[in-house]
Design a protein around this motif. Structure first.
Motif, mmCIF file in Angstrom:
data_model
loop_
_atom_site.group_PDB
_atom_site.id
_atom_site.type_symbol
_atom_site.label_atom_id
_atom_site.label_comp_id
_atom_site.label_asym_id
_atom_site.label_seq_id
_atom_site.Cartn_x
_atom_site.Cartn_y
_atom_site.Cartn_z
ATOM 1 N N ILE A 1 46.685 21.753 -21.471
ATOM 2 C CA ILE A 1 46.028 20.507 -21.868
ATOM 3 C C ILE A 1 46.825 19.359 -21.255
ATOM 4 N N LYS A 2 46.183 18.604 -20.382
ATOM 5 C CA LYS A 2 46.837 17.493 -19.691
ATOM 6 C C LYS A 2 48.107 17.967 -18.978
ATOM 7 N N GLY A 3 48.043 19.157 -18.390
ATOM 8 C CA GLY A 3 49.146 19.667 -17.608
ATOM 9 C C GLY A 3 50.260 20.340 -18.383
ATOM 10 N N ASN B 1 41.398 32.835 -40.969
ATOM 11 C CA ASN B 1 41.164 32.142 -39.702
ATOM 12 C C ASN B 1 41.921 32.949 -38.654
ATOM 13 N N GLU B 2 41.227 33.454 -37.635
ATOM 14 C CA GLU B 2 41.882 34.282 -36.632
ATOM 15 C C GLU B 2 41.109 34.234 -35.313
ATOM 16 N N GLY B 3 41.571 34.990 -34.325
ATOM 17 C CA GLY B 3 40.884 35.091 -33.040
ATOM 18 C C GLY B 3 40.626 33.769 -32.346
ATOM 19 N N PRO B 4 41.579 32.810 -32.331
ATOM 20 C CA PRO B 4 41.298 31.524 -31.675
ATOM 21 C C PRO B 4 41.174 31.690 -30.166
ATOM 22 N N GLN B 5 40.259 30.951 -29.567
ATOM 23 C CA GLN B 5 40.074 30.952 -28.112
ATOM 24 C C GLN B 5 39.855 29.524 -27.636
ATOM 25 N N PHE B 6 40.579 29.119 -26.601
ATOM 26 C CA PHE B 6 40.342 27.812 -26.006
ATOM 27 C C PHE B 6 39.045 27.847 -25.195
ATOM 28 N N LEU B 7 38.306 26.765 -25.263
ATOM 29 C CA LEU B 7 37.118 26.554 -24.444
ATOM 30 C C LEU B 7 37.195 25.118 -23.945
ATOM 31 N N GLN B 8 37.252 24.934 -22.620
ATOM 32 C CA GLN B 8 37.469 23.604 -22.053
ATOM 33 C C GLN B 8 36.400 23.274 -21.015
ATOM 34 N N ARG B 9 35.938 22.034 -21.052
ATOM 35 C CA ARG B 9 34.924 21.578 -20.091
ATOM 36 C C ARG B 9 34.904 20.056 -20.065
ATOM 37 N N LYS B 10 34.936 19.499 -18.866
ATOM 38 C CA LYS B 10 34.802 18.054 -18.653
ATOM 39 C C LYS B 10 35.743 17.232 -19.535
ATOM 40 N N GLY B 11 37.000 17.634 -19.587
ATOM 41 C CA GLY B 11 37.998 16.873 -20.325
ATOM 42 C C GLY B 11 38.025 17.125 -21.819
ATOM 43 N N LEU C 1 39.492 18.874 -30.136
ATOM 44 C CA LEU C 1 40.475 17.813 -29.973
ATOM 45 C C LEU C 1 39.713 16.502 -29.786
ATOM 46 N N LYS C 2 39.980 15.525 -30.638
ATOM 47 C CA LYS C 2 39.191 14.294 -30.664
ATOM 48 C C LYS C 2 39.215 13.559 -29.338
ATOM 49 N N ASN C 3 40.357 13.604 -28.666
ATOM 50 C CA ASN C 3 40.504 12.903 -27.397
ATOM 51 C C ASN C 3 41.557 13.629 -26.583
ATOM 52 N N GLU C 4 41.309 13.791 -25.285
ATOM 53 C CA GLU C 4 42.242 14.546 -24.449
ATOM 54 C C GLU C 4 43.611 13.888 -24.346
ATOM 55 N N ASN C 5 43.698 12.598 -24.679
ATOM 56 C CA ASN C 5 44.977 11.902 -24.613
ATOM 57 C C ASN C 5 45.774 11.981 -25.915
ATOM 58 N N LEU C 6 45.173 12.586 -26.952
ATOM 59 C CA LEU C 6 45.863 12.753 -28.225
ATOM 60 C C LEU C 6 46.695 14.028 -28.205
ATOM 61 N N SER C 7 47.738 14.067 -29.006
ATOM 62 C CA SER C 7 48.602 15.237 -29.074
ATOM 63 C C SER C 7 47.896 16.391 -29.793
ATOM 64 N N PRO C 8 47.851 17.580 -29.188
ATOM 65 C CA PRO C 8 47.282 18.740 -29.880
ATOM 66 C C PRO C 8 48.141 19.207 -31.048
ATOM 67 N N GLN D 1 25.906 37.021 -24.041
ATOM 68 C CA GLN D 1 24.706 36.205 -23.926
ATOM 69 C C GLN D 1 25.093 34.812 -23.433
ATOM 70 N N PRO D 2 24.151 34.106 -22.807
ATOM 71 C CA PRO D 2 24.453 32.754 -22.299
ATOM 72 C C PRO D 2 24.457 31.730 -23.421
ATOM 73 N N PHE D 3 25.153 30.615 -23.186
ATOM 74 C CA PHE D 3 25.079 29.487 -24.112
ATOM 75 C C PHE D 3 25.010 28.197 -23.313
ATOM 76 N N THR D 4 24.701 27.108 -23.994
ATOM 77 C CA THR D 4 24.498 25.819 -23.332
ATOM 78 C C THR D 4 25.423 24.762 -23.947
ATOM 79 N N TRP D 5 25.223 23.517 -23.502
ATOM 80 C CA TRP D 5 26.019 22.383 -23.986
ATOM 81 C C TRP D 5 25.071 21.258 -24.384
ATOM 82 N N ASP D 6 25.414 20.546 -25.456
ATOM 83 C CA ASP D 6 24.564 19.441 -25.873
ATOM 84 C C ASP D 6 24.967 18.144 -25.162
ATOM 85 N N LYS D 7 24.265 17.066 -25.461
ATOM 86 C CA LYS D 7 24.514 15.795 -24.783
ATOM 87 C C LYS D 7 25.893 15.222 -25.090
ATOM 88 N N ALA D 8 26.457 15.619 -26.237
ATOM 89 C CA ALA D 8 27.792 15.139 -26.602
ATOM 90 C C ALA D 8 28.893 15.971 -25.944
#
Length: 355
Positions: A171-173, A229-239, A262-269, A326-333
């Motif tokens: 995340i951010k390098g 809560n288990e099996g976490p996986q990162f999913l990243q797209r367009k920042g 993550l609310k904003n890519e510039n915030l600390s994870p 199966q395939p999935f899509t992305w919403d406008k947000a």
């Protein structure tokens, strides 16, 4: 003669039409596939240089120790032959109970993150470890880089805290690890699990104290014999960075997926308040049970996104599961939309570029 000619033409037309229907049916079949694509659980897939690599745990056959396999295939819907790349050592912290390995390409090496323990059940000894490839071949040899510091416990046999399902992403390098763990070590595996995050100084070293970012507290995360809560996986797209995780109990039909964003890519994870939670974002139906522990990839031409997950084979409590795509899509947000799980046997169009 006219009668014979007419019969001949009629016969030719009959066989031509029948042949065309056969070809059309074959073409339709070649463009689709059906779930499940294999038996197993906790599926992990990564696309690299026009191939898909699937990483799985193996219990080992007669006379063989448990280990990890990696398969290679140009087809997302058809995993290739599994090659054993690592087997557990004897008399070590990671000699048994290998769970949910993941394959990651970092720099010019491959890393496999996995959970294991010295014994079980009860599964009170599970910890997270990492392997490093000796070359850029994901199906080649690996060396054991040791246990990951997923919390400090000076009284524990390996001085760390119970942890499984560890995954990593940049995340951010900067590299981060996320995993499912216990608040503290206990002598029973009937213990609720939470999600933790920490920064890493390299692919085998956690370099900051762990931070809890999720626990089962929402109504859709609770209600069973043991909230998880288990099996976490990162999913990243367009920042945007998401953590798609499994919740409820893996042995029940209520297993499902939740989402942290993550609310904003510039915030600390490393701040819980910087993550927003919602769910369930993917859950079972009366025809598909216990959907969970997913990983994500794209189609061969990169135009589509696909979810790779497991589902239960019956309503009976237990870990008899199979693997599905199966395939999935992305919403406008810019958030993922997984829809509903497709029932077994129902045709799904093959990934774009795989035809």
């Amino acid at each position: 003669m006219k009668i014979l000619y007419a019969l001949a033409v009629s016969s030719l037309l009959f066989f031509s039409c029948g042949s065309r229907k056969t070809v059309e049916s074959s073409a339709a079949t070649s463009q689709t596939f059906t779930n499940p694509i294999a038996k197993g659980a906790d599926p992990w897939v990564i696309r690299y240089r026009d191939n898909y690599y699937v990483c799985k745990a193996t219990g080992g056959g007669k006379g063989q120790r448990p280990g990890i396999t990696v398969s290679k295939s140009p087809f997302l819907t058809r995993p290739g032959k599994s090659i054993v790349v690592w087997q557990t050592p004897e008399n070590a912290w990671n000699q048994a109970c290998v769970w949910a390995p993941e394959l990651h390409h970092i720099g010019n090496r491959w890393y496999i993150y996995y959970a294991a323990g010295k014994s079980g059940p009860p599964y009170i000894n599970q910890r997270s470890g990492v392997l490093e490839s000796v070359s850029d071949d994901p199906q080649g040899a690996y060396i054991d880089k040791g246990i990951l510091q997923t919390g400090s416990d000076p009284n524990d046999y390996v001085k760390t805290i119970w942890a499984i399902d560890l995954t990593v992403a940049s995340i951010k390098g900067k590299l981060y690890a996320v995993w499912s763990g216990w608040e503290r070590n206990r002598n029973t595996d009937q213990t609720s699990q939470r999600l933790y995050i920490a920064s890493m100084s390299n692919p085998w070293t956690i370099s900051s104290p762990r931070v809890e970012i999720s626990r089962p507290e929402e109504n859709w995360e609770r209600g069973g014999p043991l909230d998880l809560n288990e099996g976490p996986q990162f999913l990243q797209r367009k920042g945007k960075t998401f953590i798609i995780y499994s919740t409820r109990e893996s042995w029940t039909k209520e297993y499902r997926l939740g989402q942290l964003m993550l609310k904003n890519e510039n915030l600390s994870p490393l701040e819980k308040s910087n993550w927003t939670k919602k769910g369930p974002v993917f859950q079972g139906t009366d025809r598909v049970l216990g959907t969970g522990h997913a990983s994500f990839t794209t189609s061969p031409d990169g135009r589509e996104w696909w979810i790779f997950y497991h589902a239960k084979i019956s309503e009976k409590h237990g870990w008899d599961r199979d693997l599905r795509l199966q395939p999935f899509t992305w919403d406008k947000a810019g958030e993922p939309v997984f829809g509903q799980p497709v029932p077994a046997g129902q045709p799904i169009r093959k990934p774009s570029g795989e035809l």
